[in-house]
Scaffold this motif. Structure first.
Motif, short mmCIF file in Angstrom:
data_model
loop_
_atom_site.label_atom_id
_atom_site.label_comp_id
_atom_site.label_asym_id
_atom_site.label_seq_id
_atom_site.Cartn_x
_atom_site.Cartn_y
_atom_site.Cartn_z
N ALA A 1 -5.84 6.56 7.20
CA ALA A 1 -7.05 6.53 6.37
C ALA A 1 -6.72 6.19 4.91
O ALA A 1 -7.34 5.29 4.32
CB ALA A 1 -7.76 7.86 6.45
N LYS A 2 -5.70 6.87 4.39
CA LYS A 2 -5.32 6.62 3.00
C LYS A 2 -4.77 5.22 2.84
O LYS A 2 -5.09 4.52 1.88
CB LYS A 2 -4.26 7.64 2.56
CG LYS A 2 -4.84 8.78 1.77
CD LYS A 2 -3.74 9.58 1.15
CE LYS A 2 -4.34 10.68 0.29
NZ LYS A 2 -3.32 11.65 -0.12
N THR A 3 -3.93 4.84 3.79
CA THR A 3 -3.33 3.50 3.73
C THR A 3 -4.42 2.45 3.70
O THR A 3 -4.34 1.48 2.93
CB THR A 3 -2.45 3.28 4.98
OG1 THR A 3 -1.56 4.37 5.07
CG2 THR A 3 -1.68 1.99 4.91
N SER B 1 -2.78 7.55 11.52
CA SER B 1 -3.18 8.43 10.41
C SER B 1 -3.34 7.60 9.14
O SER B 1 -2.95 8.02 8.06
CB SER B 1 -2.12 9.50 10.21
OG SER B 1 -0.87 8.87 10.01
N THR C 1 -7.46 2.77 2.60
CA THR C 1 -8.09 2.79 1.28
C THR C 1 -7.25 2.00 0.28
O THR C 1 -7.78 1.18 -0.48
CB THR C 1 -8.24 4.25 0.78
OG1 THR C 1 -8.87 5.00 1.80
CG2 THR C 1 -9.03 4.34 -0.51
N TYR C 2 -5.94 2.26 0.30
CA TYR C 2 -5.07 1.55 -0.65
C TYR C 2 -5.09 0.05 -0.38
O TYR C 2 -5.10 -0.76 -1.31
CB TYR C 2 -3.62 2.05 -0.56
CG TYR C 2 -3.46 3.51 -0.91
CD1 TYR C 2 -4.37 4.16 -1.74
CD2 TYR C 2 -2.39 4.25 -0.41
CE1 TYR C 2 -4.22 5.49 -2.06
CE2 TYR C 2 -2.24 5.58 -0.72
CZ TYR C 2 -3.15 6.21 -1.54
OH TYR C 2 -3.00 7.53 -1.84
N SER D 1 0.84 -1.21 0.00
CA SER D 1 0.00 0.00 0.00
C SER D 1 0.87 1.26 0.00
O SER D 1 0.54 2.25 -0.65
CB SER D 1 -0.97 0.00 1.18
OG SER D 1 -0.28 0.04 2.38
N TYR E 1 1.05 9.01 -6.61
CA TYR E 1 1.39 10.45 -6.58
C TYR E 1 2.81 10.73 -7.09
O TYR E 1 3.33 11.81 -6.91
CB TYR E 1 1.21 10.99 -5.16
CG TYR E 1 -0.23 10.97 -4.73
CD1 TYR E 1 -1.12 11.96 -5.17
CD2 TYR E 1 -0.72 9.97 -3.91
CE1 TYR E 1 -2.45 11.93 -4.79
CE2 TYR E 1 -2.05 9.93 -3.53
CZ TYR E 1 -2.92 10.92 -3.97
OH TYR E 1 -4.23 10.88 -3.60
N GLY F 1 0.76 4.06 -2.98
CA GLY F 1 0.60 5.50 -2.74
C GLY F 1 1.73 6.30 -3.37
O GLY F 1 1.50 7.36 -3.97
#
Ligand code: AMP
Ligand code: FES
Ligand code: ZN
Length: 313
Positions: A229-231, A227, A233-234, A164, A172, A168
């Protein structure tokens, strides 16, 4: 479904390996996978004195247990972030494992050192809790290793964490991080310890299954301030892909490692390289500027410069 090795009823289906295994053979499979990673990437030498960073979660507790079982006798480090309920319960699980392994664990108590828990610290310095927590963890883990003569610091990062993070970074195009991740991050000089991730190629599901089969009692909840949240999702997206194309995750990460090798990119962390050139005027450890971020935190909270930690076991 039958175990591919012994023909007994299988306990776990490993679709990414097109195989199913019984409990006994799965345990042997995962231990082999970790020990192959340790051997192939030269994670631990005979002369090394390894230590495991344990959070109380399934990955680090399984890693600590497994390393000792495989003959890599190691103690543990726990950073108690002073999160009500969560930190204390994590420590309980770690103590249980320390007793089981008959190994010691060094405990750094953030509340004791800074007179505040991580959530209050984060509020004062107006940064996310996990960013302050990262600064403290990195510094203290390294510091304990150097002070106590440990030569290798192992963390429980698993295949899903790495896939993940990589996802990410690609999404990006974070070039500054993209080629820096690896199974091993070499130490530098006398102030930066070597860091390793023996579970780099073991999935979260496999490690959870191992922990359950081995009766490892771990803390299920994630840190309330994580923190991630993004991780998350991935991880969800990658699991979705994995569902329809088993084996994608491991191919993604293995392919990445191959490319890193091909690039001959041995300077995994230029940041850490730069650090080697400079040392904190306060504590003498590697830094980007005159004072390291940890000493900056201590100053901010008027705390002592002496880094003290407790020992259990
Ligand atoms: P995380 O970033 O929370 O997924 O954690 C990754 C790895 O860092 C874990 O598997 C542990 O090896 C280590 N770790 C995380 N939190 C702690 C902690 N509070 N104390 C010691 N090690 C930790
Ligand atoms: Fe960083 Fe919880 S604040 S893991
Ligand atoms: Zn410093």
């Amino acid at each position: 479904m039958k175990c591919r090795v012994c023909g007994k009823p299988a306990n776990i289906n490993l679709r990414s390996y097109k195989t199913a295994l019984c409990e006994e053979d799965f345990i042997a499979f995962l231990e082999k996978r970790a020990s192959t990673t340790i051997g192939k990437y030269h994670l631990i030498d005979e002369t090394d004195k390894p230590i495991v960073a344990v959070s109380g979660g399934k990955d680090s507790l399984s890693l600590w247990y497994m390393m000792n079982k495989l003959g890599y006798v190691s103690d543990g480090i726990y950073i108690d972030l002073g999160i009500e309920g969560y930190s204390g319960r994590s420590l309980e699980k770690i103590r249980q494992m320390a007793d089981k392994l008959q190994r010691k664990v060094y405990i750094f108590n953030v509340h004791k050192a800074l007179r505040k828990g991580i959530d209050s610290i984060a509020k004062v310095i107006r940064r996310p809790a996990c960013s302050a927590c990262g600064t403290i963890k990195r510094y203290i883990m390294n510091r304990i290793c150097i002070d106590k003569g440990y030569t290798v610091l192992a963390t429980g990062h698993n295949l899903d964490d790495e896939a993940s993070a990589l996802f990410g970074n690609v999404l990006y195009w974070k070039k500054e991080y993209l080629w820096k991740k690896n199974v091993v991050l070499e130490g530098r000089g006398e102030h930066l310890v070597k860091k390793i991730k023996p579970f780099f190629l073991c999935s979260e599901r496999e490690i959870a299954a191992y922990a359950i089969m081995k009766g490892i009692d771990y803390i299920y909840e994630e840190c309330p301030f994580s923190s991630g949240a993004k991780t998350l999702t991935y991880k969800g997206i990658l699991n979705h892909i994995e569902e329809s194309s088993p084996g994608t995750k491991i191919m993604f990460v293995k392919g990445y490692l191959k490319m890193v090798k091909e690039k001959g990119d041995e300077k995994e962390d230029e940041k850490e390289d730069n650090r080697e050139g400079r040392y904190c005027l306060q504590c003498g450890y590697p830094t980007f500027s005159d004072k390291c971020s940890f000493c900056w935190l201590l100053d901010k909270f008027g705390a002592e410069y002496d880094v003290e930690f407790d020992q259990y076991g």
